[in-house]
Scaffold this motif. Sequence first.
Motif, PDB file in Angstrom:
ATOM      1  N   ASP A  19      35.438 -38.772  12.813  1.00 29.66           N
ATOM      2  CA  ASP A  19      36.078 -39.544  13.874  1.00 29.66           C
ATOM      3  C   ASP A  19      36.913 -38.604  14.733  1.00 29.66           C
ATOM      4  OD1 ASP A  19      37.392 -41.264  15.528  1.00 29.66           O
ATOM      5  OD2 ASP A  19      38.181 -42.569  13.952  1.00 29.66           O
ATOM      6  N   GLY A  20      36.386 -38.229  15.885  1.00 32.07           N
ATOM      7  CA  GLY A  20      37.084 -37.300  16.767  1.00 32.07           C
ATOM      8  C   GLY A  20      38.216 -37.925  17.541  1.00 32.07           C
ATOM      9  N   GLY A  21      38.398 -39.235  17.393  1.00 28.29           N
ATOM     10  CA  GLY A  21      39.452 -39.910  18.141  1.00 28.29           C
ATOM     11  C   GLY A  21      40.825 -39.794  17.504  1.00 28.29           C
ATOM     12  N   ILE A  26      41.656 -35.098  10.714  1.00 28.76           N
ATOM     13  CA  ILE A  26      40.211 -35.320  10.675  1.00 28.76           C
ATOM     14  C   ILE A  26      39.769 -35.291   9.218  1.00 28.76           C
ATOM     15  CG2 ILE A  26      37.940 -34.450  11.330  1.00 28.76           C
ATOM     16  CD1 ILE A  26      39.492 -35.444  13.716  1.00 28.76           C
ATOM     17  N   GLU A  27      39.293 -36.422   8.724  1.00 34.06           N
ATOM     18  CA  GLU A  27      38.798 -36.475   7.354  1.00 34.06           C
ATOM     19  C   GLU A  27      37.350 -35.994   7.307  1.00 34.06           C
ATOM     20  OE1 GLU A  27      39.457 -40.404   5.806  1.00 34.06           O
ATOM     21  OE2 GLU A  27      41.481 -39.858   5.132  1.00 34.06           O
ATOM     22  N   ILE A  28      37.019 -35.314   6.224  1.00 29.59           N
ATOM     23  CA  ILE A  28      35.671 -34.763   6.048  1.00 29.59           C
ATOM     24  C   ILE A  28      35.062 -35.399   4.806  1.00 29.59           C
ATOM     25  CG2 ILE A  28      34.311 -32.654   5.794  1.00 29.59           C
ATOM     26  CD1 ILE A  28      36.729 -31.109   6.935  1.00 29.59           C
ATOM     27  N   ASP A  29      34.182 -36.344   5.015  1.00 33.71           N
ATOM     28  CA  ASP A  29      33.561 -37.067   3.906  1.00 33.71           C
ATOM     29  C   ASP A  29      32.215 -36.414   3.584  1.00 33.71           C
ATOM     30  OD1 ASP A  29      32.604 -38.783   2.039  1.00 33.71           O
ATOM     31  OD2 ASP A  29      32.792 -40.604   3.246  1.00 33.71           O
ATOM     32  N   GLN A  87      45.984 -27.094   9.314  1.00 32.57           N
ATOM     33  CA  GLN A  87      46.179 -26.881   7.879  1.00 32.57           C
ATOM     34  C   GLN A  87      45.259 -27.786   7.079  1.00 32.57           C
ATOM     35  OE1 GLN A  87      50.246 -27.013   6.526  1.00 32.57           O
ATOM     36  NE2 GLN A  87      49.686 -26.811   4.388  1.00 32.57           N
ATOM     37  N   ALA A  88      44.810 -27.287   5.926  1.00 32.15           N
ATOM     38  CA  ALA A  88      44.033 -28.120   5.004  1.00 32.15           C
ATOM     39  C   ALA A  88      44.961 -29.134   4.344  1.00 32.15           C
ATOM     40  CB  ALA A  88      43.378 -27.244   3.944  1.00 32.15           C
ATOM     41  N   LEU A 142      38.560 -34.474   1.633  1.00 29.15           N
ATOM     42  CA  LEU A 142      39.052 -33.285   2.318  1.00 29.15           C
ATOM     43  C   LEU A 142      39.433 -33.679   3.740  1.00 29.15           C
ATOM     44  CD1 LEU A 142      36.297 -30.742   1.209  1.00 29.15           C
ATOM     45  CD2 LEU A 142      38.567 -31.025   0.215  1.00 29.15           C
ATOM     46  N   ALA A 143      40.419 -32.977   4.291  1.00 24.68           N
ATOM     47  CA  ALA A 143      40.840 -33.274   5.661  1.00 24.68           C
ATOM     48  C   ALA A 143      41.454 -32.038   6.294  1.00 24.68           C
ATOM     49  CB  ALA A 143      41.839 -34.431   5.684  1.00 24.68           C
TER      50      ALA A 143
END
Length: 539
Positions: A19-21, A26-29, A87-88, A142-143
């Motif tokens: 979701d770039g909004g 930004i979550e990474i599924d 940052q992670a 992860l995000a």
Amino acid sequence: MIQSISICTSLGKSEVPFDGGLKNKIEIDITNFMYSTINSFDIVIQFYQPITQFRNHDYQWVNCNSNRIANEFCPKIIKLKDGTLVQANCNIGIWEVSKKHKNVLMWRFNPEYAASLTNYINGQNEVTIQSANQNFNRKQKLAVLFSKENAVELSRSKKPFKAIACFTDHCDFDTPENLTIQRAFFKRNNVKITKGFFLDHFSKRSDNASFENDAEELLLWQKDGHELGYHSLSQSLKSIPDSFDAFFNFKAPFSSLSTWIDHGFQPYNLSLFKDKKIKDEDYEANLISRNIKILWNYIDSGKATVGVINQLNTKQFTLSSFIKGNKGLRFSKQLQLMAKNMMFHFYADQELIQKYKSIAGNFKKVVYQKDKSKFYALLKDGFGLASSFLAVFVFWNSNKNKPYKLAKYSPILFKHTIFEKEFYIFQTLKIVNFEKALCKENIESLIKEKGIFIAHTYFSVPMKYHKGRLFYSKNEINYIVEQNFNFLGSKIINNEIWNPTLKELVDYWSGFESVLFDVDELGTIVVKNETNIIYRTVK
């Protein structure tokens, strides 16, 4: 901020929807891309703008004109061209930025040589390097977090953001007499170590120390604050049936033992049990039943010398650094050390290492024992290695500063699953010459870089060819080494260096993976959960 996210596995490359909004997170599924057979993968994040700064292992900002790597115990923080901090949301995995692709961030999980173990096969005649079996089933997604305000970094040390000196000692040459001398030495210099010991007295040397014969002295080490750890179970090899009987039936002498350091070629070693056809589940169950959870991978990142001391600084683990650290030695000795270092660390190729060992053995037989039958084998292996040596020197400018492949990702501590349970695996820095390795220059460098070493040592080694050893003679301490340890001890007392036992280090570092970061409504990055890990804000 982010143009694209993709995942690379052994099955190929796939785009990861996101979701770039969202402004600050930004979550990474990746759940749809993970299979039980996957033991390594990369997440590739491409930004619209270049990465201009990278938070380095020494907690300093550096540019991206060189390749940058952050392992699990280093900050995962970068800065984009417009000043945005990235940052992670957790510290797992490895961040890598290439100087050639400054708008791309690689978030890597178990890449080759980042978490390695030694396996001896074919009756210990061959060695393979295995990647750790790692578990990627995390409930937390992860995000990537964005902030104009701050980032947060974690301290590797219980003494906030200080250097770490950890010693793991192999007891191969310990005797009741020199154990007492060693203990007094460490006490007056205020240094703690993890002292390996043999549980059983079974040795070709009658004066070898063991818990069976010297429990009283070894327990005094524990009383002084040192950790005791198994160095396998005995000095010498028993028959295979007797070895297995000892391994599967030994009793822990006390409950707090949790460290196991492989010794030699014992058939029940972590590095050998597969070759001896012990089942993974049986091996694991035996360790778990005895509360053993910390194991050595039988790998040194390199060999310490002047300028080589910090396992996080990959610039120190190069041929160039090794040469600089051994200046002053006679040319023949430099050449000998360089050749060995090239085989064991630069190439780390087992076929070349076997040839090198064969050459060394046959050279002694031909030159010293006048055994002419070994001359052809010496010549054959010599020609076989010549091209490898030549290749390094012909392309010296590109090779001299290339990190050793088993040190590239600064592996120090990682998890490995033998069957179903996870164990902590540690990798070491070999320290033989304490005059050079622990010189004032190195200690001050370690402090400046907030670095760390887990030393692989033999404090009681008596052989005279080991220059810079602790014992100058049977009962006499090397006064230069004494001075070095006294200086190290003063820095420990002054809280400039944290000196944990291995277990203390693992107990603290094990908290890193559970720390979660998030962004609040004001755009500030915060620690989301309670933790015993020390942290601070980065601007």
